[in-house]
Design a protein around this motif. Structure first.
Motif, PDB file in Angstrom:
ATOM      1  N   GLN A 173      33.887  15.734 -45.268  1.00 16.12           N
ATOM      2  CA  GLN A 173      34.652  14.713 -45.969  1.00 16.12           C
ATOM      3  C   GLN A 173      34.058  14.558 -47.368  1.00 16.12           C
ATOM      4  O   GLN A 173      32.873  14.290 -47.524  1.00 16.12           O
ATOM      5  N   GLY A 174      34.882  14.757 -48.391  1.00 17.71           N
ATOM      6  CA  GLY A 174      34.360  14.693 -49.749  1.00 17.71           C
ATOM      7  C   GLY A 174      35.223  13.878 -50.678  1.00 17.71           C
ATOM      8  O   GLY A 174      36.391  13.607 -50.412  1.00 17.71           O
ATOM      9  N   ASP A 175      34.641  13.518 -51.779  1.00 15.06           N
ATOM     10  CA  ASP A 175      35.303  12.779 -52.837  1.00 15.06           C
ATOM     11  C   ASP A 175      35.896  13.782 -53.841  1.00 15.06           C
ATOM     12  O   ASP A 175      35.208  14.709 -54.266  1.00 15.06           O
ATOM     13  N   LEU A 176      37.176  13.612 -54.201  1.00 14.78           N
ATOM     14  CA  LEU A 176      37.825  14.576 -55.097  1.00 14.78           C
ATOM     15  C   LEU A 176      37.117  14.706 -56.438  1.00 14.78           C
ATOM     16  O   LEU A 176      36.959  15.813 -56.961  1.00 14.78           O
ATOM     17  N   ASP A 177      36.675  13.591 -57.018  1.00 14.41           N
ATOM     18  CA  ASP A 177      35.976  13.667 -58.302  1.00 14.41           C
ATOM     19  C   ASP A 177      34.681  14.461 -58.180  1.00 14.41           C
ATOM     20  O   ASP A 177      34.349  15.273 -59.041  1.00 14.41           O
ATOM     21  N   GLU A 178      33.954  14.237 -57.084  1.00 14.82           N
ATOM     22  CA  GLU A 178      32.713  14.974 -56.860  1.00 14.82           C
ATOM     23  C   GLU A 178      33.004  16.452 -56.624  1.00 14.82           C
ATOM     24  O   GLU A 178      32.291  17.327 -57.111  1.00 14.82           O
ATOM     25  N   GLN A 179      34.067  16.766 -55.893  1.00 14.19           N
ATOM     26  CA  GLN A 179      34.430  18.163 -55.669  1.00 14.19           C
ATOM     27  C   GLN A 179      34.768  18.857 -56.984  1.00 14.19           C
ATOM     28  O   GLN A 179      34.352  19.995 -57.213  1.00 14.19           O
ATOM     29  N   ALA A 223      30.116  13.311 -43.461  1.00 15.36           N
ATOM     30  CA  ALA A 223      30.434  12.576 -44.681  1.00 15.36           C
ATOM     31  C   ALA A 223      29.878  13.318 -45.884  1.00 15.36           C
ATOM     32  O   ALA A 223      28.805  13.908 -45.822  1.00 15.36           O
ATOM     33  N   GLY A 224      30.629  13.268 -46.980  1.00 17.85           N
ATOM     34  CA  GLY A 224      30.166  13.840 -48.246  1.00 17.85           C
ATOM     35  C   GLY A 224      29.163  12.897 -48.879  1.00 17.85           C
ATOM     36  O   GLY A 224      28.342  12.308 -48.183  1.00 17.85           O
ATOM     37  N   PRO A 225      29.236  12.712 -50.193  1.00 18.55           N
ATOM     38  CA  PRO A 225      28.298  11.768 -50.829  1.00 18.55           C
ATOM     39  C   PRO A 225      28.347  10.429 -50.085  1.00 18.55           C
ATOM     40  O   PRO A 225      29.412   9.876 -49.846  1.00 18.55           O
ATOM     41  N   SER A 226      27.195   9.955 -49.692  1.00 23.52           N
ATOM     42  CA  SER A 226      27.139   8.789 -48.815  1.00 23.52           C
ATOM     43  C   SER A 226      26.235   7.713 -49.393  1.00 23.52           C
ATOM     44  O   SER A 226      25.175   8.027 -49.953  1.00 23.52           O
TER      45      SER A 226
END
Length: 158
Positions: free
Chosen positions: A88-94, A137-140
């Motif tokens: 699971q990731g955040d689009l901005d971080e990706q 989870a991605g950035p947590s």
């Protein structure tokens, strides 16, 4: 990576083929042979037509085959997977990670925009988080060592 294992990158299957319309290519040319305990040495049509050297290879005697990439957890491929992990990731971080990896040229920005035009509808249609064996989870905001620890997300409610 696990000893005596191999990795298949969906980016290699999709290379100059399609962002997400490659499930049947993966299944027929890689997953089916592996389930029959056969080795894989597959040159996708796009590799041949664009002069890309090599092939996607997986020996028959590996204990694990990791298939990685956005779009692997989908209905048409699910019968061929023993387990799956959804990151699971955040689009901005990706997008930031893509810029770090591939640069920030106008061509790369166009590629990412085209990818997202297909990725978002694909993800909404397939909802891989519901099929995943494990969700990471991605950035947590949870304090952890990202080099040695994963933060496991709660399963989504149906």
């Amino acid at each position: 990576m696990e000893p005596n294992s191999a990795i298949v990158h969906t980016d290699d299957v999709a290379w100059n083929h399609a962002y997400f319309d490659w499930g049947a290519v993966l299944t027929e040319n890689i997953l089916r042979p592996l389930h029959r305990a056969e080795p894989v040495a597959f040159r996708p049509d796009a590799w041949i037509s664009h002069g890309r050297a090599g092939s996607i290879t997986v020996p028959a005697d590996v204990d694990f085959v990791w298939v990685e990439g956005t779009g692997i957890i989908r209905e048409e491929v699910a019968p061929w997977l023993d387990a799956s992990i959804y990151l699971q990731g955040d689009l901005d971080e990706q997008e930031r990670l893509l810029v770090d990896r591939d640069g920030d040229s106008s061509e790369q920005r166009e590629h990412v925009a085209n990818w997202l035009r297909e990725e978002l509808p694909f993800m909404l249609r397939e909802q891989p988080w519901f099929r995943a064996t494990l969700i990471v989870a991605g950035p947590s905001p949870v304090d952890h060592d990202p080099d040695t620890e994963l933060v496991v997300a709660r399963p989504p409610s149906l």
